[in-house]
Motif scaffolding. Structure first.
Motif, short mmCIF file in Angstrom:
data_model
loop_
_atom_site.label_atom_id
_atom_site.label_comp_id
_atom_site.label_asym_id
_atom_site.label_seq_id
_atom_site.Cartn_x
_atom_site.Cartn_y
_atom_site.Cartn_z
N ALA A 264 0.85 -1.20 0.00
CA ALA A 264 0.00 0.00 0.00
C ALA A 264 0.88 1.24 0.00
N GLN A 265 0.44 2.26 -0.71
CA GLN A 265 1.14 3.55 -0.68
C GLN A 265 0.36 4.46 0.25
N ILE A 266 1.05 5.02 1.25
CA ILE A 266 0.41 5.76 2.33
C ILE A 266 0.93 7.20 2.34
N GLY A 267 0.04 8.12 2.61
CA GLY A 267 0.42 9.52 2.74
C GLY A 267 -0.80 10.37 3.00
N PRO A 268 -0.62 11.63 3.35
CA PRO A 268 -1.76 12.51 3.62
C PRO A 268 -2.67 12.64 2.40
N PRO A 269 -3.94 12.97 2.60
CA PRO A 269 -4.86 13.10 1.47
C PRO A 269 -4.65 14.41 0.72
N ARG A 270 -3.49 14.50 0.10
CA ARG A 270 -3.14 15.66 -0.72
C ARG A 270 -2.51 15.18 -2.02
N MET A 271 -2.37 16.09 -2.98
CA MET A 271 -1.92 15.71 -4.31
C MET A 271 -0.47 16.06 -4.60
N LEU A 272 0.24 16.65 -3.65
CA LEU A 272 1.58 17.14 -3.94
C LEU A 272 2.54 16.02 -4.35
N VAL A 273 2.52 14.90 -3.64
CA VAL A 273 3.45 13.80 -3.98
C VAL A 273 3.14 13.21 -5.34
N PRO A 274 1.88 12.87 -5.67
CA PRO A 274 1.61 12.36 -7.01
C PRO A 274 1.99 13.34 -8.12
N ILE A 275 1.76 14.63 -7.88
CA ILE A 275 2.13 15.63 -8.89
C ILE A 275 3.64 15.68 -9.04
N ALA A 276 4.35 15.74 -7.92
CA ALA A 276 5.81 15.80 -7.98
C ALA A 276 6.40 14.58 -8.67
N LEU A 277 5.87 13.40 -8.36
CA LEU A 277 6.35 12.18 -9.02
C LEU A 277 6.07 12.20 -10.51
#
Length: 389
Positions: A264-277
């Protein structure tokens, strides 16, 4: 340093992408921005900050943008930069094909298909937040790929799957598990959805994603689109893609492997990491977001999807199984139904009910090309208007 073209720069995805760029000035150079044209002042601000050589406007004139840019530059005591401004329906596709290292497609709706195909044809890496272009284009988009890793998903769920897939080989995958917040109406029965209002549908518990996407989250159409997107992106059978409701949205999605393990990929419910990746794939940038705090007590819940109250996911599966232009019809009909709901012409349950009827009536063409997709979408939109009249 990677060159970037950002489509939908004044929207939620685009503004966050530019936050990532500003925080990593040595990693990226913005060469083009594209926007709908409803917020010329914000676009002018972005141009002054990031100095792109090109700007695309779907609506409005180059003269109006020049006025907004000059006014903002004057207020900051800065010279007015020279910018190549393109306007019109094809403007975004024109700048998408400029050959930048990465094109982030953050446009909303199937109008993003042309820019998606243009970016792929130019050989750019496509950071795809515009799921509708993949849904509508389907086989056309896959055929346009010049290399397996040319499309990098930006949706948080598909980014999570792409990250988790690094932990095993594709042939070891048993199934994909997409998580859903459940939207603002989680737990309601179909009867209890009859009288919900547009304002209630836009009250998403975790994200502010704009009118169409937020409404799609409330109807679960967004999750239906994501099932089709996962099927196309990762070449996994539709039957091997599950949806589970996870209100906290800390787990963005999961990959279950044949041996019984799940990543599972875990992180806060925000979009910054997916956008940065999406911008830096396969590398990770430093300090993009704050990780989960494991020192505090937390409770995470998981619930099965209520298919009776929210039939949009099952309908998306059937559209994908029918293939051809059926997914494009599903998406186009939904866009029209969402607009009708927000202007008071239909009720909330009628959004998916009407989409289901249009999909059932559709007879796809024998040959799939861009013109066929365009015709199917046009028919679907027209049929929706006939039905709601």
């Amino acid at each position: 340093m990677r060159t970037l073209t950002i489509l939908g720069s004044t929207g939620s995805i685009g503004t966050q992408a530019l936050e990532v760029v500003a925080a990593h000035p040595d990693s990226f150079a913005v060469v083009a921005l594209a926007a709908g044209g409803s917020d010329l002042h914000l676009l002018a601000e972005q141009v002054l900050q990031h100095a792109p050589a090109q700007v695309a406007l779907a609506t409005g004139s180059a003269a109006d943008f020049a006025t907004a840019l000059a006014a903002r530059a004057s207020s900051l005591g800065r010279p007015v930069p020279e910018v190549d401004v393109r306007t019109g329906a094809e403007a975004a596709a024109e700048v998408a094909g400029n050959g930048a290292d990465v094109v982030l497609n953050g446009i909303t709706g199937s109008v993003g298909l042309g820019p998606t195909l243009a970016a792929l044809a130019a050989g750019s890496t496509l950071a795809l937040a515009n799921k509708e272009s993949l849904i509508a284009g389907g086989a056309l988009v896959r055929a346009a790929q010049q290399r397996p890793d040319q499309i990098v998903p930006v949706d948080s769920e598909h980014s999570a799957i792409a990250q988790a897939l690094r932990g095993g080989r594709r042939e070891e995958v048993r199934r994909l598990v997409l998580t859903a917040s459940g939207g603002p109406f989680r737990g309601r029965t179909r009867a209890e959805l009859a009288d919900v209002t547009p304002a209630q549908a836009l009250a998403h518990p975790n994200f502010d994603m704009g009118l169409v996407v937020t409404t799609n989250s409330a109807t679960m159409v967004n999750k239906g689109l994501e099932v089709i997107e996962a099927h196309l992106l990762f070449d996994v059978p539709l039957a091997a893609i599950e949806v589970v409701v996870h209100p906290q949205q800390q787990i963005h999605s999961m990959v279950e492997f044949r041996d019984g393990s799940t990543l599972a990929q875990i992180g806060p419910p925000r979009m910054l990491v997916p956008i940065a990746l999406g911008l830096s794939w396969p590398d990770r940038l430093d300090g993009v977001d704050v990780p989960t705090d494991w020192s505090i007590t937390q409770s995470w819940q998981f619930h099965p999807l209520d298919g009776e109250a929210f039939p949009a996911v099952a309908l998306a599966r059937s559209a994908a199984e029918a293939g051809g232009t059926h997914p494009a019809v599903y998406n186009a009909a939904n866009e029209e139904c969402v607009a009708a709901f927000h202007t008071g012409r239909i009720g909330f349950p009628a959004i998916v009910d009407t989409v289901a009827r249009v999909v059932a009536e559709h007879r796809g063409p024998a040959h799939l090309d861009l013109a066929a997709v365009t015709r199917a979408e046009s028919w679907a939109r027209g049929r929706v208007h006939e039905l709601i009249r």
